[in-house]
Design a protein around this motif. Structure first.
Motif, PDB file in Angstrom:
ATOM      1  N   PHE A   1       1.011  -1.141  -0.046  1.00  0.00           N
ATOM      2  CA  PHE A   1      -0.171   0.048   0.013  1.00  0.00           C
ATOM      3  C   PHE A   1       1.009   1.376  -0.117  1.00  0.00           C
ATOM      4  CE2 PHE A   1      -3.081  -3.076   1.706  1.00  0.00           C
ATOM      5  CZ  PHE A   1      -4.570  -2.720   0.999  1.00  0.00           C
ATOM      6  N   LEU A   2       1.959   1.323   0.873  1.00  0.00           N
ATOM      7  CA  LEU A   2       2.751   2.410   0.924  1.00  0.00           C
ATOM      8  C   LEU A   2       3.348   2.760  -0.516  1.00  0.00           C
ATOM      9  CD1 LEU A   2       3.929   1.783   4.453  1.00  0.00           C
ATOM     10  CD2 LEU A   2       2.409   3.702   3.762  1.00  0.00           C
ATOM     11  N   ARG A   3       3.853   1.572  -0.928  1.00  0.00           N
ATOM     12  CA  ARG A   3       4.544   1.889  -1.963  1.00  0.00           C
ATOM     13  C   ARG A   3       3.690   2.378  -3.290  1.00  0.00           C
ATOM     14  NH1 ARG A   3       5.262  -2.931  -3.325  1.00  0.00           N
ATOM     15  NH2 ARG A   3       4.071  -3.346  -4.889  1.00  0.00           N
TER      16      ARG A   3
ATOM     17  N   TYR B   1      -5.527  13.226  -6.355  1.00  0.00           N
ATOM     18  CA  TYR B   1      -5.358  12.068  -5.680  1.00  0.00           C
ATOM     19  C   TYR B   1      -6.168  12.191  -4.516  1.00  0.00           C
ATOM     20  CZ  TYR B   1      -1.625  10.244  -8.259  1.00  0.00           C
ATOM     21  OH  TYR B   1      -0.827   9.773  -9.295  1.00  0.00           O
ATOM     22  N   PHE B   2      -7.103  11.276  -3.832  1.00  0.00           N
ATOM     23  CA  PHE B   2      -7.793  10.924  -2.812  1.00  0.00           C
ATOM     24  C   PHE B   2      -7.081   9.758  -1.917  1.00  0.00           C
ATOM     25  CE2 PHE B   2     -11.052  13.255  -4.875  1.00  0.00           C
ATOM     26  CZ  PHE B   2     -11.994  13.508  -3.850  1.00  0.00           C
ATOM     27  N   VAL B   3      -6.523  10.261  -0.739  1.00  0.00           N
ATOM     28  CA  VAL B   3      -5.583   9.352  -0.008  1.00  0.00           C
ATOM     29  C   VAL B   3      -6.526   9.411   1.490  1.00  0.00           C
ATOM     30  CG1 VAL B   3      -3.735   9.845  -1.099  1.00  0.00           C
ATOM     31  CG2 VAL B   3      -4.435  11.193   0.745  1.00  0.00           C
ATOM     32  N   GLY B   4      -6.143   8.254   2.170  1.00  0.00           N
ATOM     33  CA  GLY B   4      -6.865   8.079   3.454  1.00  0.00           C
ATOM     34  C   GLY B   4      -6.581   6.653   3.946  1.00  0.00           C
TER      35      GLY B   4
ATOM     36  N   ASP C   1      -5.804  -1.128  -5.300  1.00  0.00           N
ATOM     37  CA  ASP C   1      -4.823  -0.352  -6.025  1.00  0.00           C
ATOM     38  C   ASP C   1      -5.537   0.900  -6.657  1.00  0.00           C
ATOM     39  OD1 ASP C   1      -2.711   0.190  -7.829  1.00  0.00           O
ATOM     40  OD2 ASP C   1      -2.733  -1.844  -8.734  1.00  0.00           O
ATOM     41  N   LYS C   2      -4.688   1.819  -7.130  1.00  0.00           N
ATOM     42  CA  LYS C   2      -5.598   3.090  -7.329  1.00  0.00           C
ATOM     43  C   LYS C   2      -6.275   2.892  -8.559  1.00  0.00           C
ATOM     44  CE  LYS C   2      -1.571   4.619 -10.538  1.00  0.00           C
ATOM     45  NZ  LYS C   2      -0.268   5.625 -10.614  1.00  0.00           N
ATOM     46  N   ILE C   3      -7.432   3.596  -8.504  1.00  0.00           N
ATOM     47  CA  ILE C   3      -8.525   3.862  -9.463  1.00  0.00           C
ATOM     48  C   ILE C   3      -8.471   5.029 -10.224  1.00  0.00           C
ATOM     49  CG2 ILE C   3     -10.658   3.389  -9.688  1.00  0.00           C
ATOM     50  CD1 ILE C   3     -11.040   1.623  -7.192  1.00  0.00           C
TER      51      ILE C   3
ATOM     52  N   ILE D   1      -7.993  10.410  -8.761  1.00  0.00           N
ATOM     53  CA  ILE D   1      -7.436   9.117  -8.627  1.00  0.00           C
ATOM     54  C   ILE D   1      -7.747   8.740  -7.261  1.00  0.00           C
ATOM     55  CG2 ILE D   1      -5.194   7.706  -8.339  1.00  0.00           C
ATOM     56  CD1 ILE D   1      -4.242   9.924 -10.456  1.00  0.00           C
ATOM     57  N   ASP D   2      -8.481   7.486  -6.961  1.00  0.00           N
ATOM     58  CA  ASP D   2      -8.509   6.714  -5.569  1.00  0.00           C
ATOM     59  C   ASP D   2      -7.565   5.813  -5.425  1.00  0.00           C
ATOM     60  OD1 ASP D   2      -9.810   6.355  -3.249  1.00  0.00           O
ATOM     61  OD2 ASP D   2     -11.096   4.818  -4.144  1.00  0.00           O
ATOM     62  N   THR D   3      -6.636   6.191  -4.229  1.00  0.00           N
ATOM     63  CA  THR D   3      -5.725   5.225  -3.757  1.00  0.00           C
ATOM     64  C   THR D   3      -6.239   4.160  -2.745  1.00  0.00           C
ATOM     65  OG1 THR D   3      -5.061   6.774  -1.943  1.00  0.00           O
ATOM     66  CG2 THR D   3      -4.129   7.197  -4.266  1.00  0.00           C
ATOM     67  N   PRO D   4      -5.416   3.307  -2.314  1.00  0.00           N
ATOM     68  CA  PRO D   4      -5.749   2.316  -1.396  1.00  0.00           C
ATOM     69  C   PRO D   4      -5.761   2.949   0.038  1.00  0.00           C
ATOM     70  CG  PRO D   4      -3.951   1.463  -2.876  1.00  0.00           C
ATOM     71  CD  PRO D   4      -3.975   2.879  -3.131  1.00  0.00           C
ATOM     72  N   GLY D   5      -6.505   2.383   0.953  1.00  0.00           N
ATOM     73  CA  GLY D   5      -6.391   2.823   2.247  1.00  0.00           C
ATOM     74  C   GLY D   5      -5.343   2.254   2.972  1.00  0.00           C
ATOM     75  N   ILE D   6      -4.608   3.111   3.570  1.00  0.00           N
ATOM     76  CA  ILE D   6      -3.344   2.541   4.614  1.00  0.00           C
ATOM     77  C   ILE D   6      -4.185   1.770   5.556  1.00  0.00           C
ATOM     78  CG2 ILE D   6      -1.598   3.168   5.904  1.00  0.00           C
ATOM     79  CD1 ILE D   6      -0.882   3.570   3.025  1.00  0.00           C
ATOM     80  N   ILE D   7      -3.742   0.697   5.752  1.00  0.00           N
ATOM     81  CA  ILE D   7      -4.143  -0.055   6.946  1.00  0.00           C
ATOM     82  C   ILE D   7      -3.386   0.251   8.424  1.00  0.00           C
ATOM     83  CG2 ILE D   7      -4.636  -2.504   7.830  1.00  0.00           C
ATOM     84  CD1 ILE D   7      -4.979  -3.163   5.043  1.00  0.00           C
TER      85      ILE D   7
END
Length: 375
Positions: A69-71, A174-177, A212-214, A225-231
């Motif tokens: 996810f971080l990568r 980019y959407f991140v969270g 993965d990013k969408i 771009i929707d990115t994966p949620g960091i767990i």
């Protein structure tokens, strides 16, 4: 390799972003060949995991690690983009991505507080925005603006789009969270506004839904771009069963519960957490948790016996069937010099007056902390 094979190699699930494959059911992106053909025909291609999550609320484990996810997130610093950082207002501290500035580089960050509908209406939203900005500053972030929304209630989405358009200046967005902040729900609302398509991206209470990013095209040739949620492994969601996740994902406005406490009194938060009022004056403390999560008060001297006797029955969650998998509670003591929130990460918080000493008990691996009072 034929052009058709090349095109199929580039196929991705529109629900989670994983690369579609038909060979290994245990790996991300798996879909049966028949479902692949149907999805291509209908122009609605979901992996089997997303299909079952959307239609049956079933979750399947995946093999992506936190490093994966971080990568994926680390690619952002090389792009010229607006970063929309989505946090869960009800679980702000659990929403923090450590070192986010390293991932975004010099790109501007717009802070979006989601789930504002869960907080009491009596709380002034201007005060809440200031609180969020100050907390972000403490985490090393300097957002260019702060917006409050409710993705679920479709509240302030149009205003958010105006703010995004103001700051993106023809760039990608980019959407991140972290997981469970409602990021994909928010992106779905935006897609619905732009295209009329409902629930394109898979949403769930389960951590790690987006794999993965969408990429969603915008009118000017750029992308949202929707990115994966960091767990975050220290979230309460990781120690609760699937049916108990409702307690960490409230659906209605929280009704504060007030208790008048004397020193050496304890409040059990279901069976998943515990609050000890150790020293201080007779005072009112205010608890902010899901309205259906039971709270029980007892004397500190009796608390250990009370917990041992009633865990899994009066003190739930967890239920008796879940006790074998539930970690033991661990204690952390806090000395409070100002009015503060004692936070049980991912579950809620208790607001405590200044000049007190308290202890928070949370399951092993889950975090508790103290912050400046939100309310």
């Amino acid at each position: 390799m034929t052009e058709e094979q090349q095109n199929r190699d580039d196929l991705r699930c529109i629900g989670c972003g994983a690369k579609i494959q038909t060979t290994d059911p245990k790996e991300p992106g798996y879909t049966p060949q028949s479902a692949l053909e149907k999805g291509l025909k209908n122009n609605e291609l979901y992996c089997q995991r997303c299909f079952r999550l959307r239609h049956y609320n079933e979750i399947a484990p995946v093999s992506l690690s936190d490093d994966d996810f971080l990568r994926l997130l680390s690619q952002i610093r090389n792009d010229d983009a607006l970063i929309v950082y989505v946090v869960d207002i009800f679980d702000f501290n659990g929403s923090i991505i450590p070192g986010l500035h390293r991932f975004v580089g010099s790109n501007p960050v717009l802070l979006v507080g989601n789930k504002e509908d869960l907080l009491p209406r009596s709380l002034r939203r201007s005060k809440l925005r200031d609180w969020l900005r100050q907390q972000a500053n403490l985490a090393g972030l300097r957002p260019i603006d702060t917006v409050l929304v409710s993705a679920k209630k479709n509240h302030q989405i149009d205003y958010l789009l105006e703010v995004i358009d103001k700051y993106r200046q023809g760039r990608d967005v980019y959407f991140v969270g972290v997981t469970n902040v409602g990021k994909s729900t928010l992106v779905n609302q935006i897609i619905k506004r732009q295209t009329g398509i409902k629930e394109l991206i898979t949403t769930s209470k389960f951590p790690g839904t987006t794999l993965d990013k969408i990429e969603i095209p915008l009118d000017d040739g750029h992308q949202l771009i929707d990115t994966p949620g960091i767990i975050h492994q220290h979230q309460m969601a990781h120690v609760l069963s699937a049916k108990d996740l409702k307690y960490v994902s409230p659906q209605k406005e929280i009704k504060p519960r007030t208790y008048q406490l004397d020193p050496e009194q304890t409040i059990f938060i279901g069976g998943v957490a515990r609050f000890d009022y150790l020293t201080g004056h007779h005072a009112g403390i205010i608890a902010y948790f899901d309205n259906n999560l039971p709270l029980h008060r007892t004397k500190l001297g009796n608390a250990d016996r009370f917990y041992e006797k009633h865990l899994g029955e009066l003190l739930t969650p967890p239920t008796k069937d879940e006790l074998k998998e539930f970690p033991p509670l661990e204690r952390q003591e806090f000395h409070l010099s100002e009015k503060s929130d004692v936070v049980f990460e991912g579950l809620g918080w208790i607001t405590v007056p200044a000049g007190t000493t308290v202890a928070a008990w949370v399951p092993k691996g889950v975090s508790s902390l103290v912050r400046r009072a939100m309310i």
